[in-house]
Design a protein around this motif. Structure first.
Motif, PDB file in Angstrom:
ATOM      1  N   LEU A 135      -4.663  10.964   5.782  1.00  0.00           N
ATOM      2  CA  LEU A 135      -4.415   9.678   5.144  1.00  0.00           C
ATOM      3  C   LEU A 135      -2.911   9.455   5.069  1.00  0.00           C
ATOM      4  O   LEU A 135      -2.168  10.316   4.585  1.00  0.00           O
ATOM      5  CB  LEU A 135      -5.038   9.636   3.743  1.00  0.00           C
ATOM      6  N   ILE A 136      -2.474   8.303   5.551  1.00  0.00           N
ATOM      7  CA  ILE A 136      -1.054   7.949   5.578  1.00  0.00           C
ATOM      8  C   ILE A 136      -0.907   6.588   4.907  1.00  0.00           C
ATOM      9  O   ILE A 136      -1.679   5.657   5.190  1.00  0.00           O
ATOM     10  CB  ILE A 136      -0.528   7.883   7.026  1.00  0.00           C
ATOM     11  N   ASP A 137       0.070   6.476   4.021  1.00  0.00           N
ATOM     12  CA  ASP A 137       0.249   5.202   3.328  1.00  0.00           C
ATOM     13  C   ASP A 137       1.053   4.234   4.189  1.00  0.00           C
ATOM     14  O   ASP A 137       1.441   4.546   5.329  1.00  0.00           O
ATOM     15  CB  ASP A 137       0.913   5.419   1.967  1.00  0.00           C
ATOM     16  N   ALA A 138       1.322   3.048   3.638  1.00  0.00           N
ATOM     17  CA  ALA A 138       2.007   2.007   4.407  1.00  0.00           C
ATOM     18  C   ALA A 138       3.431   2.394   4.763  1.00  0.00           C
ATOM     19  O   ALA A 138       3.989   1.904   5.756  1.00  0.00           O
ATOM     20  CB  ALA A 138       1.998   0.690   3.629  1.00  0.00           C
ATOM     21  N   GLN A 139       4.066   3.260   3.958  1.00  0.00           N
ATOM     22  CA  GLN A 139       5.439   3.684   4.228  1.00  0.00           C
ATOM     23  C   GLN A 139       5.509   4.861   5.205  1.00  0.00           C
ATOM     24  O   GLN A 139       6.598   5.369   5.492  1.00  0.00           O
ATOM     25  CB  GLN A 139       6.147   4.084   2.925  1.00  0.00           C
ATOM     26  N   GLY A 140       4.383   5.312   5.714  1.00  0.00           N
ATOM     27  CA  GLY A 140       4.365   6.429   6.655  1.00  0.00           C
ATOM     28  C   GLY A 140       4.321   7.786   5.992  1.00  0.00           C
ATOM     29  O   GLY A 140       4.476   8.804   6.663  1.00  0.00           O
ATOM     30  N   LYS A 141       4.126   7.830   4.684  1.00  0.00           N
ATOM     31  CA  LYS A 141       4.048   9.092   3.962  1.00  0.00           C
ATOM     32  C   LYS A 141       2.658   9.699   4.133  1.00  0.00           C
ATOM     33  O   LYS A 141       1.648   9.030   3.918  1.00  0.00           O
ATOM     34  CB  LYS A 141       4.348   8.855   2.477  1.00  0.00           C
ATOM     35  N   VAL A 142       2.651  10.961   4.512  1.00  0.00           N
ATOM     36  CA  VAL A 142       1.377  11.656   4.719  1.00  0.00           C
ATOM     37  C   VAL A 142       0.857  12.109   3.363  1.00  0.00           C
ATOM     38  O   VAL A 142       1.471  12.940   2.692  1.00  0.00           O
ATOM     39  CB  VAL A 142       1.550  12.852   5.677  1.00  0.00           C
ATOM     40  N   ILE A 143      -0.254  11.562   2.955  1.00  0.00           N
ATOM     41  CA  ILE A 143      -0.859  11.917   1.673  1.00  0.00           C
ATOM     42  C   ILE A 143      -1.826  13.080   1.840  1.00  0.00           C
ATOM     43  O   ILE A 143      -1.828  14.022   1.067  1.00  0.00           O
ATOM     44  CB  ILE A 143      -1.573  10.686   1.077  1.00  0.00           C
ATOM     45  N   ILE A 144      -2.623  13.032   2.869  1.00  0.00           N
ATOM     46  CA  ILE A 144      -3.583  14.098   3.177  1.00  0.00           C
ATOM     47  C   ILE A 144      -3.479  14.400   4.660  1.00  0.00           C
ATOM     48  O   ILE A 144      -3.478  13.487   5.488  1.00  0.00           O
ATOM     49  CB  ILE A 144      -5.030  13.681   2.817  1.00  0.00           C
ATOM     50  N   GLY A 145      -3.383  15.679   4.969  1.00  0.00           N
ATOM     51  CA  GLY A 145      -3.313  16.074   6.360  1.00  0.00           C
ATOM     52  C   GLY A 145      -1.997  16.745   6.687  1.00  0.00           C
ATOM     53  O   GLY A 145      -1.093  16.840   5.844  1.00  0.00           O
ATOM     54  N   PRO A 146      -1.833  17.220   7.908  1.00  0.00           N
ATOM     55  CA  PRO A 146      -0.581  17.876   8.316  1.00  0.00           C
ATOM     56  C   PRO A 146       0.576  16.889   8.324  1.00  0.00           C
ATOM     57  O   PRO A 146       0.400  15.686   8.491  1.00  0.00           O
ATOM     58  CB  PRO A 146      -0.894  18.400   9.724  1.00  0.00           C
ATOM     59  N   LYS A 147       1.771  17.425   8.157  1.00  0.00           N
ATOM     60  CA  LYS A 147       2.952  16.579   8.044  1.00  0.00           C
ATOM     61  C   LYS A 147       3.287  15.866   9.353  1.00  0.00           C
ATOM     62  O   LYS A 147       3.873  14.783   9.335  1.00  0.00           O
ATOM     63  CB  LYS A 147       4.154  17.418   7.588  1.00  0.00           C
TER      64      LYS A 147
END
Length: 305
Positions: A135-147
C-alpha cells in the motif's frame, strides 16, 4: 541381433509416437500450470479492485491511511472483510457480513479471543495475497510492503480513487508458484491424468504399430517365398497381388520376370528338341556306315572312311 523390417518399422513408429505424445504431455502440463496461475491472477486482480474500493471507503471515514501504518492488523481486518464477500452472498439481501475481528482487552491480557463459528470465519488466503500486497499513499510513501516497491517492474497496480482523486495505490506482487495444497492437488491430478493418458496412448500405439508393420510387410513374405522358388527353377510360381502400392508394383514385376524366364525355358527346351530331331537322321546314317565298315559289309578304305 538382426532386426527384421517389421520390428524396425514398429520401433520407428513407436519412437515417433512416444516423442510426439511426450512433447504434447509436457507442453500441456506446462500450459496447465501457467493457465492456472493466470486464472488465479485474474481473480486476484478482481480482489485488488474490490480492495481499492474498500480502502477508498476507509479513507472517507478516517481521512488518511495512517492507521494502517501504525497498526498492520487494521489491514488484516480489511482483507478479512474482502475475503468474506462472495458474489452470491452480495446479491443476497439477507446476507450479513461477518463481524470484524474483535480487538479488546483480551489481546492485551493474552486471553484468546472467542472462537468464531465456522460459517462466519473468513476463507483462508491460499495464494498469499496479503504477503504480496503493498500500500502506497498519494505522496509515494510506502505504508505496507517493501520500501522499494515503487520501483518494482512487475506486479499488478491498482489506483485508489476517492472523490475523483488518486489517494493511493495498491501493488500486488506476481503469483509465480502455486503454494496452497488445493491448487497443487488440482494441478497434480490434471498432470497425473495427462501422464496416464499419454502412457495409454503409447501402449496403444506400440500394439497398433506392431500390427500395422506386420500387415504392411505381409506381402514381402509372399515375395520372398516366390523368389526362392524362382531361384530353384520353378518359373511357374506367381505372386498374389493384394495391394496397389509399391509392393503391388514389385509383385507385378516379379510375375513378369517369372513369365519371361518361363518362356525362355520353354524356348530353350523346344530348341534342344528341334536340334535333336534334325541331328538324329544324319547321325543314324553315319552310325550305320561305321557299323558296316566294322562288320566287313563294306570294304574299309580311305575313300570309305
Amino acid at each position: 541381433m538382426q532386426l527384421s523390417i517389421a520390428k524396425k518399422l514398429a520401433i520407428a513408429i513407436t519412437a515417433i509416437v512416444i516423442l510426439c505424445i511426450g512433447t504434447m504431455a509436457w507442453v500441456s502440463s506446462q500450459n496447465l500450470k501457467r493457465g492456472f496461475i493466470s486464472y488465479l491472477s485474474e481473480l486476484e486482480q478482481q480482489d485488488l479492485n474490490k480492495l481499492s474500493q474498500l480502502l477508498a471507503e476507509d479513507y472517507r471515514q478516517n481521512g488518511n491511511f495512517d492507521r494502517f501504518y501504525h497498526d498492520r492488523r487494521n489491514m488484516r481486518d480489511v482483507l478479512d472483510q474482502l475475503r468474506s464477500h462472495r458474489p452470491k452472498e452480495n446479491d443476497n439481501p439477507n446476507h450479513r457480513q461477518p463481524p470484524p475481528r474483535p480487538r479488546d482487552d483480551s489481546e492485551v491480557l493474552n486471553i484468546p479471543p472467542p472462537e468464531i463459528p465456522p460459517e462466519q470465519r473468513p476463507p483462508p488466503d491460499p495464494t498469499g495475497f496479503a504477503q504480496r500486497l503493498s500500500l502506497i499513499d498519494a505522496q509515494g510513501k510506502v505504508i505496507i510492503g517493501p520500501k522499494d516497491v515503487a520501483t518494482a517492474p512487475d506486479g499488478s497496480w491498482q489506483s485508489i480513487v476517492y472523490d475523483k482523486h488518486i489517494i493511493g495505490r495498491l501493488r500486488l506482487a506476481p503469483l509465480r508458484n502455486i503454494s496452497n495444497a488445493n491448487g497443487l492437488d488440482f494441478v497434480r491430478i490434471q498432470i497425473r491424468q495427462t501422464i496416464w493418458l499419454a502412457t495409454a496412448l503409447i501402449v496403444f500405439a506400440l500394439i497398433f504399430s506392431i500390427y500395422l508393420a506386420r500387415h504392411l510387410l505381409r506381402p514381402l513374405k509372399s515375395l520372398h517365398q516366390v523368389t526362392k522358388r524362382i531361384a530353384k527353377g520353378q518359373f511357374q510360381a506367381r505372386v498374389e497381388i493384394v495391394s496397389r502400392d509399391e509392393l503391388g508394383d514389385l509383385a507385378k514385376d516379379i510375375n513378369g520376370m517369372a513369365r519371361s524366364l518361363q518362356q525362355n525355358e520353354t524356348q530353350r527346351r523346344q530348341m534342344l528338341a528341334d536340334i535333336s530331331h534334325e541331328l538324329r537322321t544324319p547321325l543314324t546314317v553315319i552310325l550305320g556306315e561305321i557299323e558296316a565298315l566294322i562288320d566287313g559289309v563294306r570294304v574299309s578304305s580311305p575313300q570309305a572312311m
